[in-house]
Design a protein around this motif. Structure first.
Motif, mmCIF file in Angstrom:
data_model
loop_
_atom_site.group_PDB
_atom_site.id
_atom_site.type_symbol
_atom_site.label_atom_id
_atom_site.label_comp_id
_atom_site.label_asym_id
_atom_site.label_seq_id
_atom_site.Cartn_x
_atom_site.Cartn_y
_atom_site.Cartn_z
ATOM 1 N N SER A 136 101.759 45.949 2.305
ATOM 2 C CA SER A 136 102.648 44.842 2.476
ATOM 3 C C SER A 136 101.992 43.571 3.124
ATOM 4 N N ASP A 137 100.252 43.672 3.046
ATOM 5 C CA ASP A 137 99.618 42.581 3.492
ATOM 6 C C ASP A 137 99.721 41.274 2.969
ATOM 7 N N SER A 138 99.680 40.171 3.508
ATOM 8 C CA SER A 138 99.683 38.821 3.085
ATOM 9 C C SER A 138 98.571 38.084 3.534
ATOM 10 N N THR A 139 97.183 38.516 3.090
ATOM 11 C CA THR A 139 95.998 38.075 3.576
ATOM 12 C C THR A 139 95.287 36.981 2.568
ATOM 13 N N GLU A 140 96.218 36.203 1.882
ATOM 14 C CA GLU A 140 95.716 35.255 1.061
ATOM 15 C C GLU A 140 94.631 34.244 1.610
ATOM 16 N N ALA A 141 94.830 33.883 2.897
ATOM 17 C CA ALA A 141 93.814 33.095 3.724
ATOM 18 C C ALA A 141 92.506 33.230 3.246
ATOM 19 N N LEU A 142 91.979 34.887 3.559
ATOM 20 C CA LEU A 142 90.814 35.393 2.937
ATOM 21 C C LEU A 142 90.134 34.718 1.840
ATOM 22 N N PHE A 143 91.058 34.698 0.901
ATOM 23 C CA PHE A 143 90.501 34.561 -0.434
ATOM 24 C C PHE A 143 90.642 33.078 -0.678
ATOM 25 N N ALA A 144 91.425 32.329 -0.102
ATOM 26 C CA ALA A 144 91.559 30.769 -0.221
ATOM 27 C C ALA A 144 90.258 30.070 0.525
ATOM 28 N N HIS A 145 89.585 30.920 1.150
ATOM 29 C CA HIS A 145 88.504 30.446 1.782
ATOM 30 C C HIS A 145 87.172 30.477 1.211
ATOM 31 N N SER A 272 97.672 32.915 12.898
ATOM 32 C CA SER A 272 96.172 32.016 13.162
ATOM 33 C C SER A 272 95.307 32.111 11.769
ATOM 34 N N GLY A 273 94.816 31.030 11.585
ATOM 35 C CA GLY A 273 93.762 30.910 10.456
ATOM 36 C C GLY A 273 94.762 31.177 9.205
ATOM 37 N N GLY A 274 95.808 30.852 8.939
ATOM 38 C CA GLY A 274 96.655 30.913 7.761
ATOM 39 C C GLY A 274 96.443 29.775 7.029
ATOM 40 N N VAL A 275 96.929 29.634 5.740
ATOM 41 C CA VAL A 275 96.882 28.564 4.861
ATOM 42 C C VAL A 275 97.610 27.545 5.477
ATOM 43 N N GLY A 276 98.775 28.015 6.096
ATOM 44 C CA GLY A 276 99.748 26.742 6.786
ATOM 45 C C GLY A 276 98.900 25.869 7.665
ATOM 46 N N SER A 277 97.767 26.390 8.325
ATOM 47 C CA SER A 277 96.855 25.257 9.197
ATOM 48 C C SER A 277 96.077 24.403 8.189
ATOM 49 N N GLU A 278 95.727 24.695 7.058
ATOM 50 C CA GLU A 278 94.908 23.922 6.305
ATOM 51 C C GLU A 278 96.022 22.905 5.773
ATOM 52 N N VAL A 279 97.235 23.083 5.465
ATOM 53 C CA VAL A 279 98.248 22.231 5.261
ATOM 54 C C VAL A 279 98.419 21.073 6.231
#
Length: 331
Positions: A136-145, A272-279
Motif C-alpha cells: 500500500s506504499d505511496s512513495t512517489e516522491a522518491l521517483f519525482a526527485h 515529510s519530503g512529499g511532493v506537497g512540499s514541492e508544490v
C-alpha cells in the motif's frame, strides 16, 4: 459523430487495458512485460485478454525479479523496442530502484542523446484496499526527485487511457502510478481509439475563487468530496488535479493560487519530503505576495502504512480536508 459512437463507459482498469491494446496494435515494437501479465492477465487483470490477442512474444511473463525485469527492459528500449513493464505493487519496485536511478534515467545524458530509454513502468500504488504490508506504499516522491524520469498519476478512466498512451509514446522513461483503490470504484466516459493527454499538464476539476485544492490519484476523490461539503458552507474551491508529479504544472499551480490566495494540498504519502512540499515551494516562488493565509497540507503520517484495522485513520478523508479548508479561509 454522436457521443454514443465515440465514448464508452469504462472503469480505470478497463481504460488501462484499452490503452495497452491501442499501443500494441499501433506499434509492433511495443511489448508488455511483468509477473503474471500473460495467461493470468496481471494481478489486477489489467492485461486480461492481451496474451490471447498478441501472443507470448509480445505479452511476456517474467520471473519474480524486479531488478532483472527493469534492467532487461532498459536493454530492450535501447535496441528499438518500447517495453511497458508491470510491477505488481509500488512496494515491490525497490529491488529495481537501482536500475531506474543509475541506468534508465541516465542513458540519454550518458550517451549524449545517442540512445534514449522509451520505457513505461506501470505500478499500482496507495492504500485503501485492505492489502498486506508493502502492498500500500505511496512513495512517489522518491521517483519525482530523479532527473530524467516523468512521474504520472491518473485519477479518472479518461485520463488513465490518454496519459498511458502518452507515456508509452514518450521517448524517455515514465513511471505510471495507478491508484488501485480507483481501479473499479466507478466508470467514466472514455473515448474509443487512440488519444493522448500531454504529460506535465494538470487539470482543473472544479472552478472556485476562495481556496485552491491540489491533489492527485485517489486523493482527487477526497478533494472533490471536501469541495462539495465546503460549497454548502459558502466556500468555493478551485480543485486542481496535478496528474503529473514530475514535471509539475507550475503555471496552473501559480495561476490557481493567485486567483484564490489560499491553498490546501492533499496526498496520502508521508508528510515529510512529499511532493506537497514541492508544490508549496512553487507557490512561494511564484505567488507569495498573493497569499492571504498559510498553506495547509493534509497527508498521511510519517510512518509506514498500517495494517487494515488502522488504514482509514492513516488516510486523509473529506472531513480532514474540510477542516483544513475552513481553517485556511478563517485565518
Amino acid at each position: 459523430m454522436s457521443i454514443a459512437v465515440n465514448m464508452k463507459k469504462l472503469t480505470m482498469v478497463q481504460a488501462i487495458t484499452e490503452a495497452l491494446k491501442v499501443m500494441l496494435e499501433e506499434d509492433e515494437s511495443v511489448l508488455v512485460l511483468g509477473e503474471d501479465v500473460g495467461r493470468n492477465g496481471g494481478v489486477f487483470r489489467a492485461t486480461d485478454g492481451l496474451y490471447e490477442l498478441f501472443g507470448d512474444d509480445r505479452i511476456i511473463d517474467t520471473p519474480l525479479a524486479e531488478s532483472g525485469l527493469i534492467g532487461t527492459s532498459i536493454g530492450l528500449a535501447m535496441n528499438g523496442f518500447i517495453p511497458v513493464v508491470e510491477i505488481q505493487f509500488l512496494g515491490f519496485i525497490y529491488p529495481g530502484f537501482n536500475q531506474i536511478m543509475t541506468h534508465a534515467t541516465r542513458i540519454r545524458t550518458r550517451t549524449q542523446s545517442r540512445y534514449t530509454v522509451p520505457l513505461t513502468i506501470r505500478v499500482p500504488y496507495g492504500a485503501g484496499v485492505r492489502a498486506p504490508e508493502i502492498h500500500s506504499d505511496s512513495t512517489e516522491a522518491l521517483f519525482a526527485h530523479i532527473p530524467g524520469l516523468k512521474v504520472v498519476v491518473p485519477s479518472t478512466p479518461h485520463d488513465a487511457k490518454g496519459l498511458l498512451i502518452s507515456s508509452i509514446k514518450d521517448p524517455d522513461p515514465v513511471l505510471f502510478l495507478e491508484p488501485m483503490r480507483m481501479y473499479r470504484t466507478g466508470k467514466g466516459d472514455v473515448p474509443t481509439g487512440s488519444y493522448t493527454i500531454p504529460l506535465g499538464k494538470g487539470y482543473r476539476r472544479r472552478n472556485g475563487s476562495d481556496v485552491s485544492l491540489f491533489a492527485w490519484g485517489a486523493m482527487m476523490k477526497v478533494a472533490e468530496q471536501a469541495a462539495e461539503k465546503a460549497a454548502s458552507n459558502g466556500i468555493e474551491c478551485d480543485v486542481i488535479d496535478l496528474r503529473c508529479l514530475y514535471p509539475l504544472d507550475k503555471e496552473l499551480i501559480s495561476e490557481s493560487v493567485q486567483k484564490t490566495g489560499r491553498a490546501v494540498i492533499i496526498h496520502e504519502a508521508a508528510s515529510s519530503g512529499g511532493v506537497g512540499s514541492e508544490v508549496i515551494s512553487i507557490i512561494n516562488d511564484t505567488s507569495f505576495l498573493y497569499m492571504k493565509s498559510p498553506i495547509k497540507k493534509v497527508t498521511g503520517y510519517d510512518a509506514p502504512v498500517p495494517l487494515f484495522t488502522l488504514e482509514d485513520d492513516y488516510l486523509p478523508d473529506a472531513s480532514k480536508v474540510l477542516q483544513a479548508i475552513e481553517e485556511t479561509v478563517r485565518f
